[in-house]
Design an enzyme around this catalytic site. Structure first.
Site, PDB file in Angstrom:
ATOM      1  N   LYS A 116       0.342  -1.535   0.125  1.00  0.00           N
ATOM      2  CA  LYS A 116      -0.056  -0.330   0.006  1.00  0.00           C
ATOM      3  C   LYS A 116       0.230   1.056  -0.304  1.00  0.00           C
ATOM      4  O   LYS A 116       0.453   2.705  -1.019  1.00  0.00           O
ATOM      5  CB  LYS A 116      -0.693   0.092   1.124  1.00  0.00           C
ATOM      6  CG  LYS A 116      -1.634   1.093   1.388  1.00  0.00           C
ATOM      7  CD  LYS A 116      -3.012   0.617   1.695  1.00  0.00           C
ATOM      8  CE  LYS A 116      -3.321   0.766   3.094  1.00  0.00           C
ATOM      9  NZ  LYS A 116      -3.315   1.689   4.271  1.00  0.00           N
TER      10      LYS A 116
ATOM     11  N   SER B 158       7.431   8.786  12.228  1.00  0.00           N
ATOM     12  CA  SER B 158       6.079   9.188  11.198  1.00  0.00           C
ATOM     13  C   SER B 158       6.920   8.975   9.583  1.00  0.00           C
ATOM     14  O   SER B 158       7.382  10.308   9.407  1.00  0.00           O
ATOM     15  CB  SER B 158       5.296   9.890  11.402  1.00  0.00           C
ATOM     16  OG  SER B 158       3.784  10.114  10.233  1.00  0.00           O
TER      17      SER B 158
ATOM     18  N   GLN C 115       4.961   9.497   6.872  1.00  0.00           N
ATOM     19  CA  GLN C 115       4.021  10.446   6.616  1.00  0.00           C
ATOM     20  C   GLN C 115       4.401  11.592   6.812  1.00  0.00           C
ATOM     21  O   GLN C 115       4.634  12.079   5.546  1.00  0.00           O
ATOM     22  CB  GLN C 115       2.830   9.737   6.915  1.00  0.00           C
ATOM     23  CG  GLN C 115       2.118   8.744   6.024  1.00  0.00           C
ATOM     24  CD  GLN C 115       1.183   8.207   7.123  1.00  0.00           C
ATOM     25  OE1 GLN C 115       0.479   8.926   7.692  1.00  0.00           O
ATOM     26  NE2 GLN C 115       0.243   6.955   6.799  1.00  0.00           N
TER      27      GLN C 115
ATOM     28  N   ASP D 102       2.036  -1.090  11.786  1.00  0.00           N
ATOM     29  CA  ASP D 102       0.794  -1.461  11.723  1.00  0.00           C
ATOM     30  C   ASP D 102       0.314  -2.584  11.740  1.00  0.00           C
ATOM     31  O   ASP D 102      -1.150  -3.783  11.402  1.00  0.00           O
ATOM     32  CB  ASP D 102       0.295  -1.798  10.005  1.00  0.00           C
ATOM     33  CG  ASP D 102       0.619   0.135   9.359  1.00  0.00           C
ATOM     34  OD1 ASP D 102       0.369   0.866  10.632  1.00  0.00           O
ATOM     35  OD2 ASP D 102       0.647   0.379   8.137  1.00  0.00           O
TER      36      ASP D 102
ATOM     37  N   LYS E 152      -4.759   5.959  14.682  1.00  0.00           N
ATOM     38  CA  LYS E 152      -4.221   4.971  13.302  1.00  0.00           C
ATOM     39  C   LYS E 152      -5.760   5.203  12.615  1.00  0.00           C
ATOM     40  O   LYS E 152      -6.727   5.773  13.185  1.00  0.00           O
ATOM     41  CB  LYS E 152      -3.834   3.932  13.020  1.00  0.00           C
ATOM     42  CG  LYS E 152      -2.410   4.064  14.130  1.00  0.00           C
ATOM     43  CD  LYS E 152      -1.163   4.277  12.419  1.00  0.00           C
ATOM     44  CE  LYS E 152      -0.089   4.603  13.094  1.00  0.00           C
ATOM     45  NZ  LYS E 152       0.844   5.135  11.905  1.00  0.00           N
TER      46      LYS E 152
ATOM     47  N   ARG F 284      -6.354   2.109  17.494  1.00  0.00           N
ATOM     48  CA  ARG F 284      -5.598   0.679  17.481  1.00  0.00           C
ATOM     49  C   ARG F 284      -6.107  -0.034  18.771  1.00  0.00           C
ATOM     50  O   ARG F 284      -6.139  -1.360  19.374  1.00  0.00           O
ATOM     51  CB  ARG F 284      -5.224   0.325  16.794  1.00  0.00           C
ATOM     52  CG  ARG F 284      -5.469   0.326  15.552  1.00  0.00           C
ATOM     53  CD  ARG F 284      -4.304  -0.102  14.601  1.00  0.00           C
ATOM     54  NE  ARG F 284      -4.937   0.021  13.299  1.00  0.00           N
ATOM     55  CZ  ARG F 284      -3.860   0.415  11.929  1.00  0.00           C
ATOM     56  NH1 ARG F 284      -3.497   0.569  11.828  1.00  0.00           N
ATOM     57  NH2 ARG F 284      -4.594   0.275  10.478  1.00  0.00           N
TER      58      ARG F 284
ATOM     59  N   ARG G 278      -7.711  -3.040   9.025  1.00  0.00           N
ATOM     60  CA  ARG G 278      -6.810  -4.391  10.452  1.00  0.00           C
ATOM     61  C   ARG G 278      -7.224  -5.023  11.005  1.00  0.00           C
ATOM     62  O   ARG G 278      -6.992  -6.257  11.656  1.00  0.00           O
ATOM     63  CB  ARG G 278      -5.650  -3.491  10.487  1.00  0.00           C
ATOM     64  CG  ARG G 278      -4.716  -3.001   8.724  1.00  0.00           C
ATOM     65  CD  ARG G 278      -3.386  -2.703   9.462  1.00  0.00           C
ATOM     66  NE  ARG G 278      -2.716  -2.096   8.197  1.00  0.00           N
ATOM     67  CZ  ARG G 278      -2.087  -2.266   7.017  1.00  0.00           C
ATOM     68  NH1 ARG G 278      -2.723  -3.285   6.470  1.00  0.00           N
ATOM     69  NH2 ARG G 278      -1.688  -1.347   6.466  1.00  0.00           N
TER      70      ARG G 278
HETATM   71  C1  S3P Z   1       2.863   4.829   6.002  1.00  0.00           C
HETATM   72  C2  S3P Z   1       3.204   4.979   7.772  1.00  0.00           C
HETATM   73  C3  S3P Z   1       2.893   4.722   8.875  1.00  0.00           C
HETATM   74  C4  S3P Z   1       1.485   3.468   8.514  1.00  0.00           C
HETATM   75  C5  S3P Z   1       1.015   3.423   7.583  1.00  0.00           C
HETATM   76  C6  S3P Z   1       1.724   3.719   6.005  1.00  0.00           C
HETATM   77  C7  S3P Z   1       2.939   5.149   4.906  1.00  0.00           C
HETATM   78  O1  S3P Z   1       1.836   5.867   9.306  1.00  0.00           O
HETATM   79  O2  S3P Z   1       1.154   2.963   9.536  1.00  0.00           O
HETATM   80  O3  S3P Z   1       0.404   2.336   7.379  1.00  0.00           O
HETATM   81  O4  S3P Z   1       2.578   4.734   3.608  1.00  0.00           O
HETATM   82  O5  S3P Z   1       4.318   6.454   5.336  1.00  0.00           O
HETATM   83  P1  S3P Z   1       2.851   7.382   9.989  1.00  0.00           P
HETATM   84  O6  S3P Z   1       3.912   7.296   9.415  1.00  0.00           O
HETATM   85  O7  S3P Z   1       1.977   7.661  11.226  1.00  0.00           O
HETATM   86  O8  S3P Z   1       3.828   6.662  10.778  1.00  0.00           O
END
Ligand code: S3P
Length: 444
Positions: free
Chosen positions: A28, A175, A177, A328, A355, A359, A401
Site C-alpha cells: 500500500k 512518522s 508520512q 501496522d 491510526k 487501535r 486491520r
Molecule cells: C505509512 C506510514 C505509517 C503507517 C501507514 C503507512 C506510509 O504511518 O502506519 O499505514 O506509507 O508512510 P505513520 O507515518 O503515521 O507512522
C-alpha cells in the site's frame, strides 16, 4: 465526506489446517507513492502490481484532479501521464481520500509545494485523525491552511506556495508520512531540505526519489535515526515501478498459518525491507517456524517467499524501538500473542492511538470480548495467551486491520469470532476473504 457503505458483518470459524500458496496484493505504501511520483514526473510512468484497494484508488483520483492522466491498462497495471514538479493544475473538486491517511498526508506535501489550493476530506475515521503533525512543517515551508475542524483535522483547505522555503526539520514523532510530506513539498523548493528522524521509519519515499533521479542523500543519525537531504527542483525522469507484495497484508495469512494447527502456507514475493520486518523478527523470537526462501530483488526491493508452519508460540517482550518497523502489525501480533504461552508485553504503542481507529483500545476490547486476558499499562499492551474461547463480536471502528486481525483469531479459537463490519477490508486487501478461503479458511 465519503459515504460509508452498509456495514458487512463477517464471522470466522475453525476448520481444517490451512494449506497452499498465496500472493498478497501490492504494498500500500509503495502504491500510493508510485501514483504520486507519476503525477510529479513529466511523461509516462508505468506501474505494475499496484494495490487496487480503495485507499490507493482515492490517491489515483486525487492525482487526476491535480493534472495527471491516470489509466488502468490491465490487472494491477497502470500508467500515469504526469504534469511534472511545478506544473500541477488547480483541482476543480474536493480531494476525497476516504479512509487513507497515507494518501491524504503525502498529497498535502505535494499541494503545499505548489501554487494551488485544495480541499482535503475523508471518511469518519480520517476526519478524526491528527493532521497538525504534517501541517506544522508545511506551514514553515510557506503553505497556508484553513481548517473547519478543531486541531487541523479534515476537512481542510490547504493553499500551497510555488516557492516553498527549504527547511531543516526534525520530526517530533516517528512518522514516514510526515517525513514524506516534507520531502514531497521540498521537491519544488529552490534549495536543499533536510529531514531528521530519531527513529528510522519506512524509506519508500527516499528510495523512489532516487529511482526517479532526484538528488537525495541519506545518512545514519544517532543510534536509530536518519538524516535525509534533498535538493529541490529536479527534472524527475519517468521510470517503471514494480510493486512488491505488502508485508502488512502478508501478516494475516502468516499469523493464521502459525496458529491454526497443522497448517503449512507459502506466501510469495513478500517485501523484505528491514524497516518493515519487525513482525517476522518478533514471531521468530516467539518460536514461529517461518523460513524465507528464494530471496531476490523485485522493483528495487528485496523480496522472499515465506514458508510458514503451524507453531507452538511463546510470549515475548517487544521493545519500543521496534515499533516503526511493525507499526501496522500490532493488532495481528496481539492475536498471535493470544495463542502463545505466557504474557507478551508490547511496549511504546502510543502511535496506535491515532491510526484508522484507536487501535490500542480496539485491540484490547476485541481481545477481552473473546475471553483473552489483556491489559493496557500506559503505552504498553500485555496479552496472556492460552486456548482462546472466542465467541465475541468485535467493533472494528472503520479499521481494516482490526477486522482482518480478529477474523484470523476466529480461525483458531474455540467458538467463532465475528467482526461488526468487514467492508473496510477493501481499503487495503480487497480479496482477503477469497484468498483465505483458498487456503481452507471458513470466513463468511
Ligand atoms: C505509512 C506510514 C505509517 C503507517 C501507514 C503507512 C506510509 O504511518 O502506519 O499505514 O506509507 O508512510 P505513520 O507515518 O503515521 O507512522
Amino acid at each position: 465526506m465519503s459515504q460509508a457503505s452498509a456495514p458487512k458483518p463477517l464471522s470466522a470459524r475453525r476448520a481444517g489446517p490451512l494449506k497452499g500458496h498465496v500472493r498478497v496484493p501490492g504494498d500500500k505504501s509503495i502504491s500510493h507513492r508510485a501514483l504520486i511520483f507519476g503525477l510529479l514526473t513529466r511523461g509516462a510512468t508505468e506501474i505494475e502490481g499496484l494495490l487496487e484497494g480503495e485507499d490507493v484508488l482515492a490517491t489515483g483520483r486525487a492525482c487526476s484532479l491535480l493534472g495527471a492522466k491516470v489509466e488502468r491498462t490491465g490487472t494491477g497495471k497502470w500508467t500515469v501521464h504526469g504534469a511534472g514538479v511545478g506544473s500541477l493544475l488547480q483541482p476543480k473538486g474536493v480531494l476525497d481520500f476516504g479512509n487513507a491517511g497515507t494518501g491524504s498526508r503525502l498529497m498535502m506535501g505535494v499541494v503545499a509545494g505548489h501554487g494551488v489550493s485544495a480541499t482535503f476530506d475523508g471518511d469518519a475515521s480520517l476526519r478524526k485523525r491528527p493532521m497538525k503533525r504534517v501541517l506544522d512543517p508545511l506551514l514553515q515551508m510557506g503553505a497556508e491552511v484553513a481548517s473547519e475542524a478543531e486541531g487541523g483535522r479534515l476537512p481542510l483547505t490547504l493553499t500551497g506556495t510555488a516557492d516553498p522555503i527549504p527547511v531543516t526539520y526534525e520530526t517530533p514523532v516517528a512518522s514516514a508520512q510526515v517525513k514524506s510530506a516534507i520531502l514531497l513539498a521540498a521537491l519544488n523548493s529552490p534549495g536543499t531540505t533536510t529531514v531528521i528522524e530519531k527513529e528510522a521509519t519506512r524509506d519508500h519515499t527516499e528510495k523512489m526519489l532516487a529511482h526517479f533521479g532526484a538528488d537525495i542523500k541519506v545518512q545514519p543519525h544517532g543510534a536509530h535515526g536518519r538524516q535525509i537531504v534533498l535538493t529541490g527542483r529536479p527534472e524527475l525522469q519517468p521510470n517503471k515501478v514494480v510493486v512488491p507484495a505488502d508485508p502488512s497484508s502478508a501478516a494475516f495469512p502468516l499469523v493464521a498459518g502459525l496458529i491454526v494447527p497443522g497448517s503449512e502456507v507459502v506466501i510469495e514475493g513478500v517485501m523484505d525491507n528491514p524497516l518493515r520486518t519487525g513482525l517476522v523478527t518478533t514471531l521468530l523470537e516467539m518460536g514461529a517456524r517461518i523460513e524465507a526462501k528464494n530471496r531476490r530483488t523485485e522493483g528495487g526491493e528485496n523480496v522472499a517467499d515465506l514458508v510458514v508452519h503451524a507453531s507452538n508460540l511463546r510470549s515475548v517482550d517487544v521493545p519500543a524501538e521496534r515499533a516503526p518497523s511493525m507499526i501496522d502489525e500490532y493488532p495481528v501480533l496481539a492475536v498471535a500473542a493470544s495463542f502463545a504461552e505466557g504474557t507478551t508485553r508490547m511496549r511504546g504503542l502510543h502511535e496506535l492511538r491515532v491510526k484508522e481507529s484507536d487501535r490500542l483500545a480496539a485491540v484490547h476490547a476485541g481481545l477481552v470480548a473473546n475471553g483473552v486476558n489483556a491489559v493496557i499499562e500506559g503505552d504498553d499492551l500485555l496479552v496472556t495467551g492460552g486456548p482462546v474461547r472466542g465467541g465475541g463480536t468485535v467493533a472494528t471502528h472503520l479499521d481494516h486491520r482490526i477486522a482482518m486481525s480478529f477474523l484470523v483469531m476466529g480461525l483458531a479459537s474455540e467458538s467463532p469470532v465475528t467482526v461488526d463490519d468487514g467492508a473496510m477490508i477493501a481499503t487495503s486487501f480487497p480479496d482477503f476473504v477469497p484468498l483465505m478461503a483458498g487456503l481452507g479458511a471458513d470466513i463468511s
